[in-house]
Design an enzyme around this catalytic site. Structure first.
Site, PDB file in Angstrom:
ATOM      1  N   ASP A   1      -1.375   4.825  -6.430  1.00 54.15           N
ATOM      2  CA  ASP A   1       0.059   4.738  -6.143  1.00 54.15           C
ATOM      3  C   ASP A   1       0.841   5.918  -6.707  1.00 54.15           C
ATOM      4  OD1 ASP A   1      -1.106   1.895  -6.044  1.00 54.15           O
ATOM      5  OD2 ASP A   1       0.782   1.833  -4.918  1.00 54.15           O
TER       6      ASP A   1
ATOM      7  N   GLN B   1      -5.782  -8.846  -2.366  1.00 49.84           N
ATOM      8  CA  GLN B   1      -5.807  -7.869  -1.259  1.00 49.84           C
ATOM      9  C   GLN B   1      -7.244  -7.535  -0.846  1.00 49.84           C
ATOM     10  OE1 GLN B   1      -3.902  -7.595  -4.002  1.00 49.84           O
ATOM     11  NE2 GLN B   1      -2.033  -6.447  -3.633  1.00 49.84           N
TER      12      GLN B   1
ATOM     13  N   GLY C   1       0.872  -1.184   0.000  1.00 51.83           N
ATOM     14  CA  GLY C   1       0.000   0.000   0.000  1.00 51.83           C
ATOM     15  C   GLY C   1       0.902   1.224   0.000  1.00 51.83           C
ATOM     16  N   ALA C   2       0.604   2.179  -0.894  1.00 54.25           N
ATOM     17  CA  ALA C   2       1.531   3.293  -1.133  1.00 54.25           C
ATOM     18  C   ALA C   2       1.940   4.053   0.140  1.00 54.25           C
ATOM     19  CB  ALA C   2       0.940   4.227  -2.182  1.00 54.25           C
TER      20      ALA C   2
ATOM     21  N   ARG D   1      10.225  -0.986  -4.689  1.00 50.85           N
ATOM     22  CA  ARG D   1       8.999  -0.998  -5.499  1.00 50.85           C
ATOM     23  C   ARG D   1       8.925   0.337  -6.256  1.00 50.85           C
ATOM     24  NH1 ARG D   1       3.570  -3.316  -3.116  1.00 50.85           N
ATOM     25  NH2 ARG D   1       3.295  -3.828  -5.315  1.00 50.85           N
TER      26      ARG D   1
HETATM   27  O1  MRU Z   1       0.568  -3.928  -4.554  1.00 52.68           O
HETATM   28  P1  MRU Z   1      -0.066  -3.214  -3.384  1.00 52.68           P
HETATM   29  O2  MRU Z   1      -0.907  -4.086  -2.535  1.00 52.68           O
HETATM   30  O3  MRU Z   1       0.953  -2.409  -2.615  1.00 52.68           O
HETATM   31  O4  MRU Z   1      -1.039  -2.177  -4.096  1.00 52.68           O
HETATM   32  C1  MRU Z   1      -1.812  -1.324  -3.295  1.00 52.68           C
HETATM   33  C2  MRU Z   1      -2.679  -0.444  -4.105  1.00 52.68           C
HETATM   34  O5  MRU Z   1      -2.673  -0.460  -5.310  1.00 52.68           O
HETATM   35  C3  MRU Z   1      -3.483   0.566  -3.351  1.00 52.68           C
HETATM   36  O6  MRU Z   1      -4.699   0.788  -3.977  1.00 52.68           O
HETATM   37  C4  MRU Z   1      -2.687   1.886  -3.297  1.00 52.68           C
HETATM   38  O7  MRU Z   1      -1.399   1.654  -2.853  1.00 52.68           O
HETATM   39  C5  MRU Z   1      -3.355   2.890  -2.434  1.00 52.68           C
HETATM   40  S1  MRU Z   1      -3.295   2.410  -0.738  1.00 52.68           S
HETATM   41  C6  MRU Z   1      -3.960   3.633   0.210  1.00 52.68           C
END
Ligand code: MRU
Length: 348
Positions: A239, A198, A50-51, A92
């Site tokens: 992200d 997720q 999550g970002a 990432r």
């Molecule tokens: O690959 P992830 O699980 O890190 O991806 C997360 C997402 O795409 C979320 O929608 C994004 O990071 C926003 S989280 C507040």
């Protein structure tokens, strides 16, 4: 706030404690990071994801680097944490929050004067400030969204954007949570979010704990759900948002936005302003992470495709700005044309 914290700094050992999101919802276990390499590895392997959460984790990764160095001069110290920041940034590539947090801390250190011990403290204090701010920002995003949402809301939500994807509270899921906490009648269709699920694992777990009614759907069902039921809003996190409003988010978001457009459903993106990258003109320039093919060819470690099957596994896609109704930030709600409205909410 949540019983389980995504991440925590342990003062007694100067280590970073991460809730291992790979084993949720059925097992609660933690991963302890003692240095920046372990933190970068935990981000890469999605122990924390999550970002905003990976931004905060990287900030503490930098604090670990600061505490573990035997530097003799402040120049050496700065070089050391710049190297650590490079390693963490590479973990990432899509979520800009990671670079944003690291750059913010490095800038602070470069401008500061003091002993190495004082600079170490400064890195840790700034990492703490980033995490504390994150929670307040998410709550404000929720409050700003209330102004534009109806009294009764059926949502579709993609991926996980809740307390687990942030330090606490969440962005898009934070909006759903605020609406529920303010007495609005809320129901959520939760996209399972292939390939890492997720939605099915993490979002369902969070909604269950919050007592918000929901049903999990497979990603391919969202068009049918929009046709069959009254859907008032799609809400997603992101992200990275480019200067023109094109938005990178979990793979499947673009399809969802296309379906929303076809059915006349408002499509909202929620994010802290730290996710807006005005240095990038449009979504074609956002680096898209590609992940291991086993995420697609295997389910829970068991092969599902014929041996040798080739796959394309982008972790994110880009939703073009034309499909986005509004981008909801802590500093206000941005409407098209995003070139102008985004500049109004990002304060240098
Ligand atoms: O690959 P992830 O699980 O890190 O991806 C997360 C997402 O795409 C979320 O929608 C994004 O990071 C926003 S989280 C507040």
């Amino acid at each position: 706030m949540n019983t389980y914290r995504t991440l925590q700094w342990d003062d007694s050992t100067n280590t970073l404690v991460l809730l291992d999101q790979r084993s949720l919802p059925h097992r609660i276990q933690y991963v302890i990071c003692k240095d920046e390499q372990q933190t970068a590895e935990a981000i890469r392997k999605m122990v924390v994801r999550g970002a905003p959460a990976i931004g905060a984790a990287a900030a503490f990764g930098l604090a670990l680097a600061a505490f573990r160095c035997n530097c003799q001069t402040t120049e050496e110290f700065l070089r050391h944490i710049e190297n650590a920041a490079q390693q963490l940034t590479a973990a990432r590539p899509t979520a800009v929050n990671l670079q944003w947090a690291l750059k913010r801390i490095i800038r602070k250190v470069a401008e500061a004067e003091g002993t190495i011990e004082e600079l170490r403290r400064l890195v840790l204090d700034e990492a703490r400030r980033i995490t504390d701010e994150d929670v307040r920002i998410n709550q404000q995003i929720g409050l700003n969204a209330l102004q534009i949402l109806p009294e009764e809301i059926n949502f579709i939500h993609h991926c996980n954007t809740g307390a687990l994807a942030t330090v606490d509270y969440g962005t898009a899921l934070g909006i759903i949570r605020t609406a529920h906490e303010h007495g609005r009648k809320v129901f959520v269709f939760v996209d399972e979010t292939r390939p890492r699920l997720q939605g099915a694992k993490l979002t369902a777990w969070e909604l269950q704990q919050l007592g918000i009614p929901f049903k999990v759907i497979v990603d391919g069902a969202s068009g049918f759900v929009m046709k069959r039921f009254r859907i008032d809003a799609v809400v997603v996190g992101c992200d990275r948002v480019a200067a023109n409003g094109d938005t990178a988010n979990k793979i499947g978001t673009y399809n969802l936005a296309l379906a929303a457009k076809a059915h006349g459903v408002p499509f909202y993106v929620a994010c802290p302003t730290s996710t807006i990258d005005l240095s990038i003109a449009n979504g074609d320039l956002i680096p898209i992470e590609e992940r291991d093919s086993e995420e697609i060819t295997h389910l829970e470690g068991k092969a599902i495709c014929p041996r040798g099957t080739d796959v394309f596994n982008p972790a994110f896609d880009v939703t073009v700005a034309e499909l986005i109704t509004a981008i909801i930030t802590e500093n206000g709600v941005c409407y098209p044309p995003f070139e102008r409205s985004l500049r109004g909410v990002v304060h240098p």
